[in-house]
Design a protein around this motif. Structure first.
Motif, mmCIF file in Angstrom:
data_model
loop_
_atom_site.group_PDB
_atom_site.id
_atom_site.type_symbol
_atom_site.label_atom_id
_atom_site.label_comp_id
_atom_site.label_asym_id
_atom_site.label_seq_id
_atom_site.Cartn_x
_atom_site.Cartn_y
_atom_site.Cartn_z
ATOM 1 N N THR A 96 -4.441 0.403 -9.282
ATOM 2 C CA THR A 96 -5.528 -0.007 -8.402
ATOM 3 C C THR A 96 -5.487 0.778 -7.096
ATOM 4 N N SER A 97 -6.615 1.366 -6.730
ATOM 5 C CA SER A 97 -6.724 2.107 -5.475
ATOM 6 C C SER A 97 -6.703 1.123 -4.313
ATOM 7 N N ARG A 98 -6.126 1.574 -3.195
ATOM 8 C CA ARG A 98 -6.057 0.695 -2.033
ATOM 9 C C ARG A 98 -6.222 1.484 -0.740
ATOM 10 N N VAL A 104 -2.363 3.525 -3.441
ATOM 11 C CA VAL A 104 -2.465 2.552 -4.528
ATOM 12 C C VAL A 104 -1.705 1.283 -4.156
ATOM 13 N N LEU A 115 -4.111 9.780 -1.608
ATOM 14 C CA LEU A 115 -4.577 8.661 -2.427
ATOM 15 C C LEU A 115 -3.554 7.527 -2.332
ATOM 16 N N SER A 154 -2.745 4.336 -14.761
ATOM 17 C CA SER A 154 -3.862 3.938 -13.902
ATOM 18 C C SER A 154 -3.423 2.780 -13.025
ATOM 19 N N GLU A 169 -9.764 2.990 -9.202
ATOM 20 C CA GLU A 169 -8.366 3.215 -9.566
ATOM 21 C C GLU A 169 -7.948 4.640 -9.215
ATOM 22 N N VAL A 170 -6.639 4.849 -9.259
ATOM 23 C CA VAL A 170 -6.075 6.189 -9.134
ATOM 24 C C VAL A 170 -5.362 6.489 -10.442
ATOM 25 N N ARG A 213 0.867 -1.186 0.000
ATOM 26 C CA ARG A 213 0.000 0.000 0.000
ATOM 27 C C ARG A 213 0.905 1.238 0.000
ATOM 28 N N ASN A 235 1.424 5.443 -0.529
ATOM 29 C CA ASN A 235 0.816 6.768 -0.539
ATOM 30 C C ASN A 235 1.332 7.504 -1.776
ATOM 31 N N PRO A 290 -8.658 10.311 -8.182
ATOM 32 C CA PRO A 290 -9.323 8.999 -8.176
ATOM 33 C C PRO A 290 -10.263 8.897 -9.363
ATOM 34 N N SER A 312 0.115 10.101 -3.304
ATOM 35 C CA SER A 312 0.070 11.561 -3.161
ATOM 36 C C SER A 312 1.379 12.082 -2.591
#
Length: 310
Positions: free
Chosen positions: A308-310, A196, A194, A306, A235-236, A160, A162, A230, A164
């Motif tokens: 995957t968001s987490r 990912v 955000l 792109s 996704e981000v 995971r 960060n 986002p 941002s």
């Protein structure tokens, strides 16, 4: 009774004749298939076998043969493209290594044989030799890194991240170079961090590659931007963009190829190695993401990632 036997015998003879005709017809059809297929394979043409036939089993056989021919031709085309790509890659590797090594050899010979050089001139030459040796080392590391990525031998630990914060730190590290180059910086990062699924070292290198790329080839647009947001698909999305000369539409599908050598291509991040964007794409894909290019010259050229968001 005799009449019945005569009728049965006639029917049996008719059946035998019909079977013989059918077998003879099938034999001719199979002979045609054999002859035609042999000619196609011998001449290497893209011809196909006709499937118009009243025999269902023969039609099925012809369809299967045509599918195999299609597969063989696709495989042959891929092999030919790979052979061409490998030849181009070896030629470019040779050129990219030869150029700095030629400079090293030239300065070395001058240092060895010239007795009229001042201490300052010697120091300048030694510094140039050091720079070119570092360039060769960077090239070798790039080739090695791409080989490892494409072989799949190296596992990329995903965590995971960060994104941002990583983007803020990265842009801060480039800020002085960007301002010295006269580039306006435009950042768009949400206040809420955000996260990912990714690898921090890989993402750090991806950002390095894309920002350096935009600085080198988009500087005439006088602006470099980073957009992070986002999406509605879990996704981000990260964009590095500029307003420089861009990439011609017909070349956009090729910029991620290994050793792509278009003169104006952005795929020459490592002093002409043609591996920067290839490595970037491989790293993004290893993290389960994707990268896209969109370019309208002097309006906006962006590399969009792109993850995957987490």
């Amino acid at each position: 009774m005799i009449i019945l036997l005569a009728i049965l015998t006639g029917v049996l003879i008719l059946v035998i004749v019909l079977l013989a005709l059918k077998l003879n017809k099938r034999s001719r059809q199979l002979a045609y298939i054999h002859q035609k297929l042999g000619g196609i394979l011998e001449e290497g043409t893209y011809e196909r076998l006709l499937v118009f036939n009243s025999d269902a089993q023969i039609r099925l056989l012809l369809r299967d043969i045509n599918e195999l021919l299609d597969y063989a031709h696709r495989t042959g085309a891929r092999y030919a493209n790979q052979e061409k790509e490998i030849r181009n890659m070896l030629s470019n590797i040779s050129h990219d290594l030869k150029t700095p090594l030629t400079v090293v050899m030239g300065y070395s010979e001058t240092l060895l044989h010239s007795t009229s050089l001042t201490d300052q001139e010697r120091e300048i030459m030694i510094s140039k030799i050091q720079d070119k040796a570092q360039e060769v080392l960077r090239l070798i590391h790039s080739f090695f890194d791409l080989a490892k990525l494409e072989s799949g031998d190296t596992e990329l630990a995903l965590n995971r991240i960060n994104l941002s914060e990583l983007c803020r730190v990265k842009m801060l590290s480039f800020y002085e170079m960007l301002t010295n180059q006269g580039l306006q910086v435009e950042l768009s990062i949400p206040e809420s961090d955000l996260f990912v699924t990714g690898n921090e070292d890989a993402l750090d290198r991806v950002l390095d590659n894309l920002i350096t790329n935009a600085m080198r080839y988009g500087a005439d647009g006088k602006v470099l931007g980073l957009l992070l947001e986002p999406t509605n698909h879990g996704e981000v999305m990260l964009q590095i963009w500029d307003k420089g000369k861009g990439i011609p539409e017909k070349e956009q599908d090729r910029v991620f190829e290994r050793m792509y050598t278009l003169e104006d291509s952005r795929n020459r991040l490592y002093h002409g190695s043609g591996l920067g964007l290839t490595i970037t794409k491989r790293l993004v894909e290893r993290m389960g993401g994707r990268i896209e290019l969109r370019s309208v010259p002097y309006e906006r050229t962006s590399f969009k990632i792109s993850l995957t968001s987490r």
